[in-house]
Design a protein around this motif. Structure first.
Motif, PDB file in Angstrom:
ATOM      1  N   MET A  95       0.833  -1.208   0.000  1.00 23.76           N
ATOM      2  CA  MET A  95       0.000   0.000   0.000  1.00 23.76           C
ATOM      3  C   MET A  95       0.871   1.264   0.000  1.00 23.76           C
ATOM      4  O   MET A  95       1.890   1.333   0.665  1.00 23.76           O
ATOM      5  N   SER A  96       0.417   2.272  -0.775  1.00 21.67           N
ATOM      6  CA  SER A  96       1.094   3.568  -0.819  1.00 21.67           C
ATOM      7  C   SER A  96       0.065   4.683  -0.826  1.00 21.67           C
ATOM      8  O   SER A  96      -0.992   4.546  -1.446  1.00 21.67           O
ATOM      9  N   VAL A  97       0.386   5.784  -0.156  1.00 23.56           N
ATOM     10  CA  VAL A  97      -0.474   6.966  -0.234  1.00 23.56           C
ATOM     11  C   VAL A  97      -0.199   7.625  -1.573  1.00 23.56           C
ATOM     12  O   VAL A  97       0.943   7.967  -1.887  1.00 23.56           O
ATOM     13  N   THR A  98      -1.238   7.780  -2.384  1.00 26.05           N
ATOM     14  CA  THR A  98      -1.068   8.337  -3.729  1.00 26.05           C
ATOM     15  C   THR A  98      -1.841   9.635  -3.945  1.00 26.05           C
ATOM     16  O   THR A  98      -1.584  10.345  -4.907  1.00 26.05           O
ATOM     17  N   LYS A  99      -2.808   9.922  -3.063  1.00 23.31           N
ATOM     18  CA  LYS A  99      -3.610  11.134  -3.210  1.00 23.31           C
ATOM     19  C   LYS A  99      -3.943  11.694  -1.837  1.00 23.31           C
ATOM     20  O   LYS A  99      -4.017  10.949  -0.857  1.00 23.31           O
ATOM     21  N   VAL A 100      -4.150  13.006  -1.802  1.00 21.21           N
ATOM     22  CA  VAL A 100      -4.601  13.672  -0.585  1.00 21.21           C
ATOM     23  C   VAL A 100      -5.777  14.554  -0.974  1.00 21.21           C
ATOM     24  O   VAL A 100      -5.704  15.324  -1.931  1.00 21.21           O
ATOM     25  N   ALA A 101      -6.867  14.410  -0.228  1.00 20.70           N
ATOM     26  CA  ALA A 101      -8.095  15.131  -0.548  1.00 20.70           C
ATOM     27  C   ALA A 101      -8.485  16.069   0.581  1.00 20.70           C
ATOM     28  O   ALA A 101      -8.294  15.758   1.757  1.00 20.70           O
ATOM     29  N   LEU A 102      -9.045  17.205   0.193  1.00 25.97           N
ATOM     30  CA  LEU A 102      -9.712  18.097   1.135  1.00 25.97           C
ATOM     31  C   LEU A 102     -11.196  18.018   0.818  1.00 25.97           C
ATOM     32  O   LEU A 102     -11.600  18.183  -0.330  1.00 25.97           O
ATOM     33  N   GLN A 103     -11.996  17.762   1.834  1.00 24.65           N
ATOM     34  CA  GLN A 103     -13.437  17.663   1.630  1.00 24.65           C
ATOM     35  C   GLN A 103     -14.141  18.644   2.546  1.00 24.65           C
ATOM     36  O   GLN A 103     -13.921  18.660   3.750  1.00 24.65           O
ATOM     37  N   ALA A 104     -15.011  19.440   1.948  1.00 23.56           N
ATOM     38  CA  ALA A 104     -15.781  20.424   2.716  1.00 23.56           C
ATOM     39  C   ALA A 104     -16.834  19.712   3.552  1.00 23.56           C
ATOM     40  O   ALA A 104     -17.342  18.665   3.159  1.00 23.56           O
ATOM     41  N   PRO A 105     -17.167  20.276   4.708  1.00 22.31           N
ATOM     42  CA  PRO A 105     -18.249  19.693   5.498  1.00 22.31           C
ATOM     43  C   PRO A 105     -19.587  19.869   4.794  1.00 22.31           C
ATOM     44  O   PRO A 105     -19.737  20.731   3.933  1.00 22.31           O
ATOM     45  N   SER A 106     -20.527  19.076   5.185  1.00 26.88           N
ATOM     46  CA  SER A 106     -21.825  19.090   4.526  1.00 26.88           C
ATOM     47  C   SER A 106     -22.659  20.297   4.924  1.00 26.88           C
ATOM     48  O   SER A 106     -22.654  20.732   6.062  1.00 26.88           O
ATOM     49  N   SER A 107     -23.355  20.816   3.956  1.00 27.81           N
ATOM     50  CA  SER A 107     -24.348  21.868   4.180  1.00 27.81           C
ATOM     51  C   SER A 107     -25.474  21.564   3.211  1.00 27.81           C
ATOM     52  O   SER A 107     -25.479  22.024   2.080  1.00 27.81           O
ATOM     53  N   ASN A 108     -26.427  20.758   3.669  1.00 24.70           N
ATOM     54  CA  ASN A 108     -27.429  20.285   2.715  1.00 24.70           C
ATOM     55  C   ASN A 108     -28.843  20.453   3.231  1.00 24.70           C
ATOM     56  O   ASN A 108     -29.090  20.583   4.422  1.00 24.70           O
ATOM     57  N   THR A 109     -29.739  20.476   2.293  1.00 27.14           N
ATOM     58  CA  THR A 109     -31.161  20.522   2.575  1.00 27.14           C
ATOM     59  C   THR A 109     -31.906  20.035   1.343  1.00 27.14           C
ATOM     60  O   THR A 109     -31.405  20.150   0.229  1.00 27.14           O
ATOM     61  N   HIS A 110     -33.068  19.491   1.533  1.00 32.63           N
ATOM     62  CA  HIS A 110     -33.916  19.054   0.430  1.00 32.63           C
ATOM     63  C   HIS A 110     -33.170  18.156  -0.557  1.00 32.63           C
ATOM     64  O   HIS A 110     -33.247  18.328  -1.766  1.00 32.63           O
ATOM     65  N   SER A 111     -32.411  17.224  -0.035  1.00 32.50           N
ATOM     66  CA  SER A 111     -31.665  16.231  -0.811  1.00 32.50           C
ATOM     67  C   SER A 111     -30.547  16.803  -1.666  1.00 32.50           C
ATOM     68  O   SER A 111     -29.993  16.113  -2.502  1.00 32.50           O
ATOM     69  N   ALA A 112     -30.194  18.056  -1.478  1.00 35.90           N
ATOM     70  CA  ALA A 112     -29.109  18.663  -2.251  1.00 35.90           C
ATOM     71  C   ALA A 112     -28.020  19.153  -1.305  1.00 35.90           C
ATOM     72  O   ALA A 112     -28.303  19.804  -0.306  1.00 35.90           O
ATOM     73  N   THR A 113     -26.786  18.791  -1.622  1.00 38.87           N
ATOM     74  CA  THR A 113     -25.652  19.241  -0.835  1.00 38.87           C
ATOM     75  C   THR A 113     -24.960  20.330  -1.631  1.00 38.87           C
ATOM     76  O   THR A 113     -24.413  20.085  -2.694  1.00 38.87           O
ATOM     77  N   PHE A 114     -25.005  21.526  -1.098  1.00 41.01           N
ATOM     78  CA  PHE A 114     -24.526  22.674  -1.851  1.00 41.01           C
ATOM     79  C   PHE A 114     -23.047  22.967  -1.649  1.00 41.01           C
ATOM     80  O   PHE A 114     -22.465  23.715  -2.411  1.00 41.01           O
TER      81      PHE A 114
END
Length: 176
Positions: A95-114
């Protein structure tokens, strides 16, 4: 759970799911008041208010995965480099680390995550000691606000086997 559902990705990669579709409309037709304590609660999602919150863990969350041990900063600016120390699981020698991701926290309503987006950051260097399974990866934060707005983000390490670490939070700001 349909239109009024909310789903958020948590730091461990599991999903937090809540909400229901047209609960109040169906409840009004049936004369049911979800907030009337004198009436018995029916946990069925068909017609009664849905108060349950579910946690769903996709199969990838059960894979052996890297562990973030530390990083050089938690508050960063655009184009700043971040050094992350990590440990690979002992049961997967290739196993090797090949990618690093930044993910924004969720802010969603009515089945849509904006706002829940994933941005892959540039890896500047990555070294791992195969004997100790310890690694150090240096990444560069996005160039400008147009690549990623300021805010708090979950930082995930992702391997060549698509296993991902439990996230750690960082704060991206315009200036320190």
């Amino acid at each position: 759970r349909l239109y009024h559902a909310s789903i958020a990705v948590m730091a461990d990669g599991c999903l937090l799911i809540g909400g229901c579709d047209e609960c109040e409309y169906k409840n009004a037709l049936q004369g049911y008041d979800a907030f009337d304590q004198s009436k018995q609660f029916d946990p069925s999602p068909w017609g009664k208010a849905e108060f349950r919150i579910e946690r769903f863990c996709p199969p990838d969350t059960f894979k052996p995965r890297p562990t973030i041990r530390s990083f050089s900063a938690t508050k960063l600016t655009y184009r700043q480099e971040l050094t992350v120390t990590y440990e690979l699981p002992s049961d997967n020698s290739d196993m090797s680390v090949t990618k690093v991701a930044l993910q924004a926290p969720s802010s969603n309503t009515h089945s849509a995550t904006f706002s829940q987006k994933v941005v892959w950051v540039e890896i500047v260097s990555n070294a791992v000691d195969r004997n100790t399974r310890q690694g150090v990866v240096t990444v560069r934060m996005p160039e400008t606000y147009s690549h990623l707005p300021q805010g708090k983000f979950m930082l995930f390490l992702v391997t060549d086997t698509d296993a991902f670490s439990v996230a750690e939070w960082i704060h991206l700001v315009d200036q320190l």
